[in-house]
Motif scaffolding. Structure first.
Motif, short mmCIF file in Angstrom:
data_model
loop_
_atom_site.label_atom_id
_atom_site.label_comp_id
_atom_site.label_asym_id
_atom_site.label_seq_id
_atom_site.Cartn_x
_atom_site.Cartn_y
_atom_site.Cartn_z
N GLN A 296 24.52 31.12 -19.08
CA GLN A 296 25.58 30.12 -19.20
C GLN A 296 26.47 30.35 -20.42
O GLN A 296 25.97 30.76 -21.47
CB GLN A 296 24.98 28.71 -19.32
CG GLN A 296 24.27 28.24 -18.09
CD GLN A 296 23.57 26.90 -18.29
OE1 GLN A 296 23.45 26.40 -19.41
NE2 GLN A 296 23.07 26.32 -17.21
N TYR B 252 29.84 25.69 -20.35
CA TYR B 252 29.12 25.37 -19.12
C TYR B 252 27.76 24.77 -19.47
O TYR B 252 27.33 23.79 -18.85
CB TYR B 252 28.97 26.62 -18.26
CG TYR B 252 28.36 26.34 -16.90
CD1 TYR B 252 29.17 26.20 -15.78
CD2 TYR B 252 26.99 26.23 -16.73
CE1 TYR B 252 28.63 25.94 -14.53
CE2 TYR B 252 26.44 25.97 -15.49
CZ TYR B 252 27.26 25.83 -14.39
OH TYR B 252 26.73 25.57 -13.16
N ALA B 253 27.06 25.35 -20.44
CA ALA B 253 25.76 24.83 -20.86
C ALA B 253 25.87 23.39 -21.33
O ALA B 253 25.05 22.55 -20.98
CB ALA B 253 25.16 25.71 -21.95
N GLN C 166 33.04 31.01 -16.75
CA GLN C 166 31.62 31.17 -16.43
C GLN C 166 31.44 32.25 -15.37
O GLN C 166 30.53 33.08 -15.47
CB GLN C 166 31.00 29.85 -15.95
CG GLN C 166 29.54 29.96 -15.57
CD GLN C 166 28.66 30.39 -16.72
OE1 GLN C 166 28.47 29.64 -17.67
NE2 GLN C 166 28.10 31.57 -16.64
N SER D 180 19.08 23.46 -15.69
CA SER D 180 19.47 23.69 -17.08
C SER D 180 18.26 23.75 -17.98
O SER D 180 18.39 23.77 -19.18
CB SER D 180 20.43 22.59 -17.55
OG SER D 180 19.77 21.35 -17.56
#
Length: 143
Positions: free
Chosen positions: A21, A25-26, A87, A139
């Motif tokens: 990521q 995005y993370a 990403q 995640s």
């Protein structure tokens, strides 16, 4: 754990794998899933953890990463278009690395029926294997 690993195998059906990521995005994935999924109290603490774990991937003698993602991960928008496109560019760059193998399961594949949520398995040095850990969200990298 990623720093001691020789091989990491990961499957994600909701988000880009945390080890691949971008920071933006993370942050969005952690915000959606909640920082508690990484054992942290704040998004910033969880983000720092994800970014620290990513350091193992780009090293020349880094870990071998096998990542399988559902095609829907590429089209699911948890971020704005600019961040999503960045990403995707980063995924392409990672896929060009000799130590990264990225596989996308097509949505129309009739033989593919996911039987589990995201998970990560880590092989450590000298053949020692860490337990395979189901991840509560995509995640959530293995601890």
């Amino acid at each position: 754990m990623e720093g001691r690993a020789t091989v990491i195998r990961t499957y994600h059906n909701q988000f880009v794998p945390p080890l691949l990521q971008t920071e933006e995005y993370a942050r969005a994935a952690i915000t959606v899933a909640g920082p508690a999924t990484l054992g942290q109290q704040t998004v910033e603490e969880a983000l720092a953890l994800v970014l620290a774990r990513q350091e193992a991937v780009p090293r020349d003698n880094g870990v071998v990463l096998w990542a399988v993602i559902d095609e829907s991960v590429l089209t699911r928008s948890i971020v704005g278009q600019h961040v999503q496109l960045r990403q995707l560019d980063v995924l392409i760059e990672h896929a060009k690395r000799p130590n990264v193998s990225l596989h996308v399961v097509p949505m129309e594949d009739p033989a593919y029926v996911p039987r589990t949520g995201p998970f990560t398995a880590v092989a450590l040095h000298r053949g020692v294997r860490a337990p395979t850990s189901p991840a509560p969200t995509a995640s959530s990298p293995t601890r």
